[in-house]
Design a protein around this motif. Structure first.
Motif, PDB file in Angstrom:
ATOM      1  N   LEU A  48       0.825  -1.215   0.000  1.00 28.85           N
ATOM      2  CA  LEU A  48       0.000   0.000   0.000  1.00 28.85           C
ATOM      3  C   LEU A  48       0.853   1.256   0.000  1.00 28.85           C
ATOM      4  O   LEU A  48       0.546   2.230  -0.676  1.00 28.85           O
ATOM      5  CB  LEU A  48      -0.924  -0.002   1.217  1.00 28.85           C
ATOM      6  N   VAL A  49       1.933   1.237   0.775  1.00 25.64           N
ATOM      7  CA  VAL A  49       2.818   2.401   0.828  1.00 25.64           C
ATOM      8  C   VAL A  49       3.405   2.675  -0.548  1.00 25.64           C
ATOM      9  O   VAL A  49       3.525   3.831  -0.977  1.00 25.64           O
ATOM     10  CB  VAL A  49       3.929   2.188   1.880  1.00 25.64           C
ATOM     11  N   ASN A  50       3.758   1.629  -1.248  1.00 25.42           N
ATOM     12  CA  ASN A  50       4.348   1.803  -2.578  1.00 25.42           C
ATOM     13  C   ASN A  50       3.326   2.252  -3.622  1.00 25.42           C
ATOM     14  O   ASN A  50       3.638   3.048  -4.508  1.00 25.42           O
ATOM     15  CB  ASN A  50       5.011   0.501  -3.035  1.00 25.42           C
ATOM     16  N   ASN A  58      -1.382   4.789   5.392  1.00 25.72           N
ATOM     17  CA  ASN A  58      -0.606   3.590   5.088  1.00 25.72           C
ATOM     18  C   ASN A  58       0.677   3.539   5.923  1.00 25.72           C
ATOM     19  O   ASN A  58       1.027   2.516   6.497  1.00 25.72           O
ATOM     20  CB  ASN A  58      -0.253   3.542   3.601  1.00 25.72           C
ATOM     21  N   TYR A  59       1.380   4.671   5.953  1.00 20.12           N
ATOM     22  CA  TYR A  59       2.630   4.746   6.700  1.00 20.12           C
ATOM     23  C   TYR A  59       2.367   4.525   8.197  1.00 20.12           C
ATOM     24  O   TYR A  59       3.112   3.811   8.869  1.00 20.12           O
ATOM     25  CB  TYR A  59       3.295   6.106   6.490  1.00 20.12           C
ATOM     26  N   TYR A  60       1.318   5.158   8.676  1.00 23.18           N
ATOM     27  CA  TYR A  60       1.006   5.039  10.099  1.00 23.18           C
ATOM     28  C   TYR A  60       0.734   3.584  10.470  1.00 23.18           C
ATOM     29  O   TYR A  60       1.241   3.075  11.468  1.00 23.18           O
ATOM     30  CB  TYR A  60      -0.204   5.898  10.456  1.00 23.18           C
ATOM     31  N   SER A  61      -0.061   2.905   9.649  1.00 22.86           N
ATOM     32  CA  SER A  61      -0.407   1.517   9.945  1.00 22.86           C
ATOM     33  C   SER A  61       0.833   0.625   9.926  1.00 22.86           C
ATOM     34  O   SER A  61       1.015  -0.242  10.790  1.00 22.86           O
ATOM     35  CB  SER A  61      -1.443   1.004   8.948  1.00 22.86           C
ATOM     36  N   LEU A  62       1.711   0.853   8.942  1.00 23.39           N
ATOM     37  CA  LEU A  62       2.940   0.064   8.859  1.00 23.39           C
ATOM     38  C   LEU A  62       3.832   0.352  10.068  1.00 23.39           C
ATOM     39  O   LEU A  62       4.412  -0.565  10.663  1.00 23.39           O
ATOM     40  CB  LEU A  62       3.677   0.372   7.556  1.00 23.39           C
ATOM     41  N   ALA A  77      11.263   5.508  11.323  1.00 22.11           N
ATOM     42  CA  ALA A  77      11.620   5.836   9.939  1.00 22.11           C
ATOM     43  C   ALA A  77      10.377   5.887   9.057  1.00 22.11           C
ATOM     44  O   ALA A  77      10.235   6.786   8.205  1.00 22.11           O
ATOM     45  CB  ALA A  77      12.623   4.812   9.404  1.00 22.11           C
ATOM     46  N   VAL A  78       9.462   4.948   9.237  1.00 24.92           N
ATOM     47  CA  VAL A  78       8.232   4.919   8.436  1.00 24.92           C
ATOM     48  C   VAL A  78       7.344   6.114   8.773  1.00 24.92           C
ATOM     49  O   VAL A  78       6.787   6.759   7.883  1.00 24.92           O
ATOM     50  CB  VAL A  78       7.481   3.599   8.657  1.00 24.92           C
ATOM     51  N   PHE A  79       7.197   6.435  10.050  1.00 22.19           N
ATOM     52  CA  PHE A  79       6.377   7.593  10.442  1.00 22.19           C
ATOM     53  C   PHE A  79       6.952   8.878   9.852  1.00 22.19           C
ATOM     54  O   PHE A  79       6.209   9.757   9.409  1.00 22.19           O
ATOM     55  CB  PHE A  79       6.312   7.708  11.966  1.00 22.19           C
ATOM     56  N   THR A  80       8.268   8.986   9.854  1.00 22.62           N
ATOM     57  CA  THR A  80       8.911  10.181   9.296  1.00 22.62           C
ATOM     58  C   THR A  80       8.619  10.299   7.807  1.00 22.62           C
ATOM     59  O   THR A  80       8.327  11.392   7.300  1.00 22.62           O
ATOM     60  CB  THR A  80      10.434  10.119   9.539  1.00 22.62           C
ATOM     61  N   ARG A  81       8.659   9.183   7.096  1.00 19.32           N
ATOM     62  CA  ARG A  81       8.304   9.192   5.673  1.00 19.32           C
ATOM     63  C   ARG A  81       6.839   9.589   5.501  1.00 19.32           C
ATOM     64  O   ARG A  81       6.480  10.309   4.546  1.00 19.32           O
ATOM     65  CB  ARG A  81       8.551   7.820   5.058  1.00 19.32           C
ATOM     66  N   GLY A  82       6.000   9.139   6.423  1.00 16.55           N
ATOM     67  CA  GLY A  82       4.581   9.473   6.345  1.00 16.55           C
ATOM     68  C   GLY A  82       4.323  10.951   6.534  1.00 16.55           C
ATOM     69  O   GLY A  82       3.464  11.538   5.860  1.00 16.55           O
ATOM     70  N   LEU A  91      -1.831  11.411  11.830  1.00 12.16           N
ATOM     71  CA  LEU A  91      -1.517  10.083  12.348  1.00 12.16           C
ATOM     72  C   LEU A  91      -0.028   9.827  12.531  1.00 12.16           C
ATOM     73  O   LEU A  91       0.403   9.237  13.526  1.00 12.16           O
ATOM     74  CB  LEU A  91      -2.119   9.014  11.434  1.00 12.16           C
ATOM     75  N   ASN A  92       0.796  10.263  11.559  1.00 11.76           N
ATOM     76  CA  ASN A  92       2.212   9.941  11.667  1.00 11.76           C
ATOM     77  C   ASN A  92       2.915  10.767  12.732  1.00 11.76           C
ATOM     78  O   ASN A  92       3.922  10.328  13.297  1.00 11.76           O
ATOM     79  CB  ASN A  92       2.886  10.102  10.299  1.00 11.76           C
TER      80      ASN A  92
END
Length: 573
Positions: A48-50, A58-62, A77-82, A91-92
């Motif tokens: 989903l992120v991709n 998507n980022y938040y859930s991951l 790292a994922v939250f920062t990308r979000g 959310l992030n």
């Protein structure tokens, strides 16, 4: 050993947005997360992120999946990308705040939560709900900080559309053992969504923690009846049966077998990832199935050579090898664990097993160092250090025994085994002084002061231990002057005899030792003779002979009563 899972696994309650196909995909991921199929959920969310790179949800859930798997840095790292992809989505920022809390950075968490509220609509309850849940999702929940957010979420969700609000409030109260309030909120959640499985599972957990085992079992089976494939219900059922087994020894075999059976069902319903296998290994440790644990951790280590959590596997391999009496292997695993683990992750049990393994491998000095660290972190670990102290005592290494018992008694003054610890510390001090006295090395009487304090502590905890009174008399005998004794021993010997004679008269078992009673009679009689109190001396020597007609000390004492006053009585008993 502290398990890495959260005290209560909270439901995500993610907002479903976007196209119908996207909503279904995110919903599937949410279901996988709720079912604790984290590897499956992570795979879905990465896709989903991709494919939906601008969707902050998507980022938040991951990131949340990574937090549940205890990969805080990956989550951050994922939250920062979000945040970069969707800066107006709250959310992030909340995810970053939760990562901060798990990293013990409350100030940064507060900043991120404030940013989340700033970018969100004032009517949106979701940020308030998730911030509240973040504050109670750590190992040390901040209930004071959480409550205003949870209450605000309830206020904004005026029509009570989201059952997750009440699940979160239920968790908030359950974590504080406020079961009535927790139950009310879980029931409200179920009234909103009768198919919500998390609520009855949490009710079952709450009853389990209150040791209401039948009620807990009933609730968990209700959840399974609704969905026989809902894994978390089996995990909770397994933990219920394990606790039940430990609390009711008569049912241990049956309940522990049910516990393992249900945990295997839980594993079958998850993705059998490294994390789920690791949770199983941790469960085996608590279940005391060390043979299986050694096998399972060996398999995990062979199959997952690069996972950052492998130090945890080394920990469990060290623990299980020790419990299976494979002491060299245990020491090797524990040394490897300490070489690789993040020092902030070390717990008291780690030092405990390292120290115990070192003791079994004759590394006594290192064992004391590490067992002391274990006791400093958790005083309930003192028993292992006491075993080392007793081994020193048994080997007549009295200086090390005394030094080790000093540590044990400092951190475990009243706990399990403390009376024996005081007893052997007192004996070690007495015998060490006696060795020096016999060798004419002028030992310090501080040894006697410490020994007497140990026996006094024993008597404080167990006043009926009359042998401790006898040892105080012997210590006082050494404390007294050789040339001008004051009779420091007399009150203790008399106190001992008062208790011993009363027990004999009442036929109390175990009966006092006749030999010890004769010792006390002779000591009192000898000092009385030294002070020329012939009547008292004769009285006590007669009592000694009544118990031991051939006692040489009493016989010789009576013969000398007619002669000149004897010299100061000797120290020997």
């Amino acid at each position: 050993m502290k398990m890495t899972k959260k005290a209560i696994t909270l439901g995500l309650g993610l907002v479903v947005m976007g196209s119908a196909s996207f909503a279904q995909s995110l919903n599937d991921a949410k279901k996988a997360i709720d079912a604790e199929q984290y590897q499956k959920a992570a795979s879905m969310l990465k896709t989903l992120v991709n494919s939906q790179a601008s969707k902050g949800e998507n980022y938040y859930s991951l990131g949340e999946v990574y937090l549940k798997m205890d990969y805080v840095d990956s989550a951050r790292a994922v939250f920062t990308r979000g945040v970069t992809a969707d800066p107006k989505n709250s959310l992030n920022y909340i995810g970053l705040g939760e990562a901060d809390l798990l990293s013990n950075n409350a100030a940064s968490a507060k900043t991120n939560f404030a940013k989340a509220v700033e970018v969100s609509s004032k009517k949106d309850y979701i940020p308030q709900l998730y911030i509240g849940k973040a504050y109670i999702s750590t190992d040390k929940p901040d209930f004071e900080a959480a409550l205003p957010y949870l209450q605000k979420a309830d206020e904004l969700d005026a029509n009570d559309k989201d059952a997750e609000t009440f699940v979160a409030l239920g968790d908030y109260y359950a974590l504080q053992n406020k079961n009535s309030e927790a139950l009310q909120n879980y029931m409200r959640a179920m009234n909103i969504n009768e198919n919500l499985l998390r609520a009855p599972v949490q009710i079952g957990r709450m009853y389990k923690d209150s040791r209401a085992f039948p009620e807990s079992e009933e609730r968990l089976k209700e959840a399974i009846a609704k969905d026989a494939n809902y894994g978390p219900a089996y995990r909770e059922l397994a933990e219920l049966y394990m606790q039940w087994a430990n609390q009711v020894p008569a049912e241990f075999a049956t309940k522990s077998a049910q516990a393992l059976e249900n945990y295997k069902k839980y594993l079958d319903l998850t993705d059998k990832s490294f994390e789920s296998k690791l949770r199983y290994a941790q469960f085996l440790f608590y279940a005391g199935d060390f043979k299986t644990l050694e096998q399972v951790t060996s398999e995990i280590a062979a199959a997952s050579t690069n996972d950052p959590k492998l130090p945890v596997v080394l920990r469990l391999r060290g623990y299980s090898a020790f419990e299976n009496k494979n002491y060299p292997a245990s020491l090797q695993y524990m040394n490897d664990y300490f070489a690789k683990v993040d020092k902030s992750r070390i717990i008291a049990s780690d030092y405990l097993y390292l120290g115990k393994a070192q003791a079994q491998n004759k590394q006594d000095s290192l064992a004391v160092i590490n067992l002391t660290k274990a006791v400093e972190m958790d005083s309930t670990k003192a028993e292992a250090l006491a075993e080392v102290a007793k081994s020193y005592y048994d080997a007549k290494n009295y200086p090390k025994a005394i030094a080790t018992y000093d540590i044990v008694n400092k951190y475990n003054p009243n706990g399990k085994g403390s009376l024996y610890n005081y007893y052997y510390q007192g004996l070690a001090g007495y015998f060490l002084y006696g060795q020096g006295y016999s060798a004419k090395t002028n030992p310090s009487k501080d040894l006697l002061v410490k020994a007497d304090a140990a026996f006094a502590s024993l008597l404080k905890g167990a006043p009926g231990t009359i042998d401790a009174i006898l040892w105080r008399a012997r210590v006082a005998n050494f404390m007294d002057s050789d040339t001008d004794p004051k009779g420091l021993k007399l009150p203790y010997y008399q106190q001992y005899l008062d208790s011993a004679e009363a027990r004999v008269a009442k036929n109390v078992q175990p009966a006092p030792s006749p030999k010890s009673m004769v010792e006390a009679y002779n000591q009192i009689a000898g000092f009385a003779a030294y002070k020329e109190d012939k009547a008292k001396a004769k009285l006590y020597w007669d009592k000694a002979l009544a118990l031991d007609p051939q006692n040489a000390t009493a016989q010789e004492g009576l013969k000398q009563l007619a002669g000149p006053a004897p010299k100061a009585p000797v120290k020997k008993k």
